[in-house]
Design a protein around this motif. Structure first.
Motif, PDB file in Angstrom:
ATOM      1  N   TYR A  48      -5.949   3.718   7.903  1.00 61.91           N
ATOM      2  CA  TYR A  48      -6.258   4.229   6.586  1.00 61.91           C
ATOM      3  C   TYR A  48      -7.487   5.377   6.638  1.00 61.91           C
ATOM      4  O   TYR A  48      -7.893   5.850   7.524  1.00 61.91           O
ATOM      5  CB  TYR A  48      -7.515   3.134   6.054  1.00 61.91           C
TER       6      TYR A  48
ATOM      7  N   MET B  23       0.995  -1.197  -0.002  1.00 60.55           N
ATOM      8  CA  MET B  23      -0.039   0.220   0.028  1.00 60.55           C
ATOM      9  C   MET B  23       0.905   1.227  -0.050  1.00 60.55           C
ATOM     10  O   MET B  23       0.400   2.446  -0.475  1.00 60.55           O
ATOM     11  CB  MET B  23      -0.983  -0.097   1.247  1.00 60.55           C
TER      12      MET B  23
ATOM     13  N   SER C 200      -9.956  -2.193  -0.842  1.00 58.23           N
ATOM     14  CA  SER C 200      -9.319  -2.167   0.233  1.00 58.23           C
ATOM     15  C   SER C 200      -8.738  -3.609   0.630  1.00 58.23           C
ATOM     16  O   SER C 200      -9.152  -4.571  -0.051  1.00 58.23           O
ATOM     17  CB  SER C 200     -10.176  -1.863   1.614  1.00 58.23           C
TER      18      SER C 200
ATOM     19  N   VAL D  51      -7.865   2.121  -1.543  1.00 58.99           N
ATOM     20  CA  VAL D  51      -7.908   2.982  -0.185  1.00 58.99           C
ATOM     21  C   VAL D  51      -6.516   3.383  -0.075  1.00 58.99           C
ATOM     22  O   VAL D  51      -5.511   2.669  -0.145  1.00 58.99           O
ATOM     23  CB  VAL D  51      -8.285   1.891   0.826  1.00 58.99           C
ATOM     24  N   LYS D  52      -6.351   4.395   0.804  1.00 58.61           N
ATOM     25  CA  LYS D  52      -5.092   4.960   0.976  1.00 58.61           C
ATOM     26  C   LYS D  52      -4.856   4.795   2.670  1.00 58.61           C
ATOM     27  O   LYS D  52      -5.600   4.873   3.472  1.00 58.61           O
ATOM     28  CB  LYS D  52      -5.268   6.446   0.968  1.00 58.61           C
ATOM     29  N   LEU D  53      -3.557   4.244   2.413  1.00 56.33           N
ATOM     30  CA  LEU D  53      -2.919   3.694   3.909  1.00 56.33           C
ATOM     31  C   LEU D  53      -2.130   4.953   4.349  1.00 56.33           C
ATOM     32  O   LEU D  53      -1.420   5.496   3.997  1.00 56.33           O
ATOM     33  CB  LEU D  53      -2.046   2.555   3.692  1.00 56.33           C
TER      34      LEU D  53
END
Ligand SMILES: Nc1ncnc2c1ncn2[C@@H]1O[C@H](COP(=O)(O)OP(=O)(O)OP(=O)(O)O)[C@@H](O)[C@H]1O
Length: 393
Positions: free
Chosen positions: A119, A94, A191, A103-105
């Protein structure tokens, strides 16, 4: 000493293990390390009121971080199947990629025995809880046909990015409705990268321990452990049909002929009545030609022979109408139950009923190596599977 080696240095007892973890994370620079105290404060001591979900790997909390950002904080349970290797895999994967449909970590915490991932928080929960949740979600979203097409195309773009743009390519391995989260504008975000595998360019497939979720698992992967990008295509095909139909791939409360969505789709396709499968919640307010095209693409993606499934980039072009769909290529979907009449004597988890066939589990039943080990693919015969199911009960 990197931030990671410091944190991991405190949690890993064995020097050998420490060395591996330190080396593993020494190149990871793009994620932030949070202290356990900060995350405890953010979630009001991981209070039940802030808990927003529970997965196979642990609990997810909503929290407000020090600088005011709202985050989804995933606390991996001690007995979680996501061990250190999967935890590291998710962070590494990620931290290096960014896409509108992933999804952004933000970062992680690895203090003491804690393994926590932080996240970007997504306001509208997962497709499993909203579109397929049967009205059980507190969020009431009207999934119009336009919204559904945007979601399908967004997920396809996210996967095409992982498969065709990231080098080496990434196979997600667990594409399913609960791993598609929606932001405030209903933009889908893929995700849960804990199971993701990198496949080097020169390899046709990697043989791997099988992990994923029943109902979404490609037969060749479930049975022989052969992992290629095409395993994600299969799962995506199942998800695509679910989104158009507004129901789970398996629903044992329906009459027998309607319980398995892919079987039903194939049956209606053969009778040229596919349109009957489109979600009745849409009240007929949809583009019938487009909806049938999406369902046919779902069938194309779930074919038994992985080579016959299109690439993710081709799927994006077919969904957006840039490429025609060649109907002569559509064959009967591959179903694990067609390989074997695998009967399970009792549920290995809570939801499946006794003597349920292999594909009759609900979407949340997960397979992992403790249930179905196919590392040596040539020996993973149906008999082995039945045996393992027998033992896991
Ligand atoms: N970034 C996020 N923003 C908002 N909610 C989230 C976020 N991540 C997870 N959730 C919520 O937490 C739930 C559990 O997520 P998690 O990824 O742990 O498990 P899962 O995908 O539901 O199941 P499994 O672990 O069995 O695959 C999700 O279904 C979703 O409702």
């Amino acid at each position: 000493m990197t931030c990671f080696s410091f944190l991991f240095g405190r949690r890993i007892d064995s020097p050998q293990q420490f060395g591996v973890v330190e080396e593993d994370l020494s190149h990871v620079h793009n994620v932030k390390c949070y202290s356990y105290k900060e995350l405890r404060n953010a979630t009001e001591d991981f209070s039940t009121a802030n808990k927003i979900g529970e997965g196979g790997f642990g609990s997810v909390y909503k929290g407000r971080l020090k600088h005011g950002e709202i985050a989804a904080i995933k606390v991996l349970s001690a007995e979680s199947r996501q061990g250190v290797p999967e935890f590291l895999a998710e962070i590494k994967t990620m931290s290096e990629i960014e896409h509108e449909n992933l999804v952004k970590l933000y970062g992680c915490c690895a203090e003491g025995n804690h393994r926590i991932l932080v996240y970007n928080y997504l306001e509208n929960n997962s497709l499993a809880q909203t579109l397929l949740g049967g009205g059980h979600s507190h969020i009431n979203i009207q999934f119009s046909w336009r919204t559904r097409t945007r979601i399908c195309i967004g997920v396809a773009r996210g996967l095409a990015f992982l498969h065709d743009e990231v080098k080496p390519c990434i196979v997600h391995r667990d594409i399913k409705a609960s791993n598609i989260l929606l932001d405030k504008d209903l933009t889908p975000k893929i995700s849960d990268f804990g199971l993701a595998k990198l496949i080097p360019d020169h390899m046709t497939h990697v043989s791997t321990r099988v992990a994923g979720t029943l109902g979404y698992l490609a037969p060749e992967y479930a049975i022989r452990g052969q992992l290629t990008r095409k395993a994600d295509l299969y799962s995506f095909g199942v998800l695509l049909v679910e989104i158009v139909c507004g129901r789970n791939n398996t629903n044992t409360r329906l009459p027998v002929a309607e319980q398995y969505l892919l079987e039903r789709a194939w049956d209606l396709y053969e009778r040229r009545e596919l349109v009957a499968l489109v979600d009745t919640a849409l009240d007929g307010d949809f583009d019938a030609e487009e909806a049938c095209r999406f369902l046919k693409i779902g069938l194309l993606c779930t074919q038994d022979n992985p080579k016959l499934r299109p690439s993710m980039s081709t799927v994006v072009r077919m969904l957006t109408g840039q490429k025609d769909l060649d109907e002569s290529k559509i064959m009967k979907p591959g179903l694990i139950s067609d390989f074997m009449d695998l009967k399970v004597r009792a549920p290995f988890n809570t939801k499946a009923s006794a003597t349920t066939s292999f594909n009759a589990f609900s979407g949340s039943e997960m397979l992992d190596s403790s249930i179905l080990s196919s590392e040596n693919s040539s020996t993973a015969t149906p008999t082995t599977l039945t045996g393992l199911y027998g033992r896991s009960i």
